[in-house]
Design a protein around this motif. Sequence first.
Motif, PDB file in Angstrom:
ATOM      1  N   VAL A 246     -73.750  52.235  -8.293  1.00  0.00           N
ATOM      2  CA  VAL A 246     -73.001  52.201  -9.161  1.00  0.00           C
ATOM      3  C   VAL A 246     -73.994  53.859  -9.706  1.00  0.00           C
ATOM      4  CG1 VAL A 246     -72.423  52.379 -11.744  1.00  0.00           C
ATOM      5  CG2 VAL A 246     -72.233  50.342 -10.184  1.00  0.00           C
ATOM      6  N   ALA A 247     -74.900  54.097  -9.864  1.00  0.00           N
ATOM      7  CA  ALA A 247     -76.448  55.388 -10.615  1.00  0.00           C
ATOM      8  C   ALA A 247     -76.154  56.818  -9.639  1.00  0.00           C
ATOM      9  CB  ALA A 247     -77.890  54.274 -10.334  1.00  0.00           C
ATOM     10  N   ALA A 248     -75.909  55.514  -8.411  1.00  0.00           N
ATOM     11  CA  ALA A 248     -75.612  57.605  -7.181  1.00  0.00           C
ATOM     12  C   ALA A 248     -74.016  57.696  -7.659  1.00  0.00           C
ATOM     13  CB  ALA A 248     -75.251  56.674  -6.121  1.00  0.00           C
ATOM     14  N   PHE A 249     -73.367  57.360  -8.273  1.00  0.00           N
ATOM     15  CA  PHE A 249     -71.996  57.986  -8.372  1.00  0.00           C
ATOM     16  C   PHE A 249     -72.785  58.701  -9.628  1.00  0.00           C
ATOM     17  CE2 PHE A 249     -68.512  57.159 -11.260  1.00  0.00           C
ATOM     18  CZ  PHE A 249     -67.082  57.356 -10.470  1.00  0.00           C
ATOM     19  N   ALA A 250     -73.286  57.878 -10.946  1.00  0.00           N
ATOM     20  CA  ALA A 250     -73.105  58.737 -12.015  1.00  0.00           C
ATOM     21  C   ALA A 250     -74.188  60.192 -11.549  1.00  0.00           C
ATOM     22  CB  ALA A 250     -73.848  57.679 -12.666  1.00  0.00           C
ATOM     23  N   ARG A 251     -75.205  59.554 -10.812  1.00  0.00           N
ATOM     24  CA  ARG A 251     -75.734  61.000 -10.366  1.00  0.00           C
ATOM     25  C   ARG A 251     -75.016  62.450  -9.909  1.00  0.00           C
ATOM     26  NH1 ARG A 251     -79.843  57.561  -8.409  1.00  0.00           N
ATOM     27  NH2 ARG A 251     -79.475  57.851  -6.434  1.00  0.00           N
ATOM     28  N   ALA A 252     -73.539  61.809  -8.768  1.00  0.00           N
ATOM     29  CA  ALA A 252     -73.068  62.280  -8.468  1.00  0.00           C
ATOM     30  C   ALA A 252     -71.926  63.332  -8.748  1.00  0.00           C
ATOM     31  CB  ALA A 252     -72.063  62.281  -7.081  1.00  0.00           C
ATOM     32  N   GLY A 253     -72.058  63.097 -10.443  1.00  0.00           N
ATOM     33  CA  GLY A 253     -70.814  63.103 -11.571  1.00  0.00           C
ATOM     34  C   GLY A 253     -69.656  62.728 -11.798  1.00  0.00           C
ATOM     35  N   GLY A 254     -69.958  61.551 -11.666  1.00  0.00           N
ATOM     36  CA  GLY A 254     -68.603  60.543 -11.904  1.00  0.00           C
ATOM     37  C   GLY A 254     -69.647  60.456 -13.103  1.00  0.00           C
ATOM     38  N   GLN A 255     -68.015  59.366 -14.032  1.00  0.00           N
ATOM     39  CA  GLN A 255     -68.924  59.284 -15.819  1.00  0.00           C
ATOM     40  C   GLN A 255     -68.622  57.664 -15.034  1.00  0.00           C
ATOM     41  OE1 GLN A 255     -65.674  60.695 -18.905  1.00  0.00           O
ATOM     42  NE2 GLN A 255     -64.397  61.018 -17.121  1.00  0.00           N
ATOM     43  N   VAL A 256     -69.434  56.795 -15.730  1.00  0.00           N
ATOM     44  CA  VAL A 256     -69.783  55.004 -15.437  1.00  0.00           C
ATOM     45  C   VAL A 256     -69.282  54.869 -17.131  1.00  0.00           C
ATOM     46  CG1 VAL A 256     -70.917  53.927 -15.149  1.00  0.00           C
ATOM     47  CG2 VAL A 256     -70.819  55.655 -13.785  1.00  0.00           C
ATOM     48  N   VAL A 257     -68.506  53.658 -17.085  1.00  0.00           N
ATOM     49  CA  VAL A 257     -68.720  53.265 -18.132  1.00  0.00           C
ATOM     50  C   VAL A 257     -69.135  51.522 -18.107  1.00  0.00           C
ATOM     51  CG1 VAL A 257     -66.761  52.124 -20.261  1.00  0.00           C
ATOM     52  CG2 VAL A 257     -67.148  54.759 -19.327  1.00  0.00           C
TER      53      VAL A 257
END
Length: 274
Positions: A246-257
């Motif tokens: 999930v952290a990698a997804f956020a670093r790649a520009g995704g929004q995390v809630v």
Amino acid sequence: MKPVFPNSATVTVNGRLVLRKAPPGRVVLKVRYGVLVHPVHGPVLIDTGYGPQVTAAPGRSLTLRLYSTVLRPMLVEDQAPQAVLARMGFTPADVRLVILTHLHADHVARLDEFPQARILTRRAVLAATLGRSRFANLHRGIFPELLPPGLMDRCTDIDSLPRVAAPLGLPDGSDLFGDGSVLAMDLPGHAEGHFGLCFPHLAPPLLYACDVQWRVQALEPGRAPGYPARAVAEDRAAWEVTTAQVAAFARAGGQVVLCHQPEDTPFDLPAVAR
Ligand SMILES: [Zn+2]
């Protein structure tokens, strides 16, 4: 199709329980659930949040009373599903689908308010839960008294749906509506069968990572909480891998809630003007 994530309740805890190296003091966590309005399926709930079924119902078991006394959820009545649906022009009977990311009490408490809805979840996990002893479920933070009878008959298994590619390095997800708009994403570790939801068509793509962590900061290396949060995870090794994903997804520009993050998100429901 932008979901909203209203806040069903707040729970105040010691900040260090949910974030390693947090400053001393208490933190007010939210308990979100989601509502999306699908063009074909209409209003769809993502979990149900807390409700009086946990905090006040007279017939509660002793263990559920104890759970509520220890955690002290403060319900946010004007963000309860019925109130939010009314603001959107719907009644509970309009909800034909409820997605259950996992079966913890803060995700299923109001299920009995939607007796006509189909349940989109992991069939094998639901079946295993219903077949387990009360004690074994309690050990997993599950109160079967919150699961209305007949759920298996209403269940559509997310694992029977087509798997499709997800954005920004996430593994494939289950295409819940067959249109690629909402994908169920395996996020193992927190609870048996725990999954989140990816909305690939939003810009940037959104991952509702549910209970992967309680705080966004806990996604950073070395910040995930230790004992007792680690001890309550269903699978600690998987939990670490999922947190990193999930952290990698956020670093790649995704929004995390996250379900419980105290900070506002662009998907929160504004308070009703008084
Ligand atoms: Zn949970």
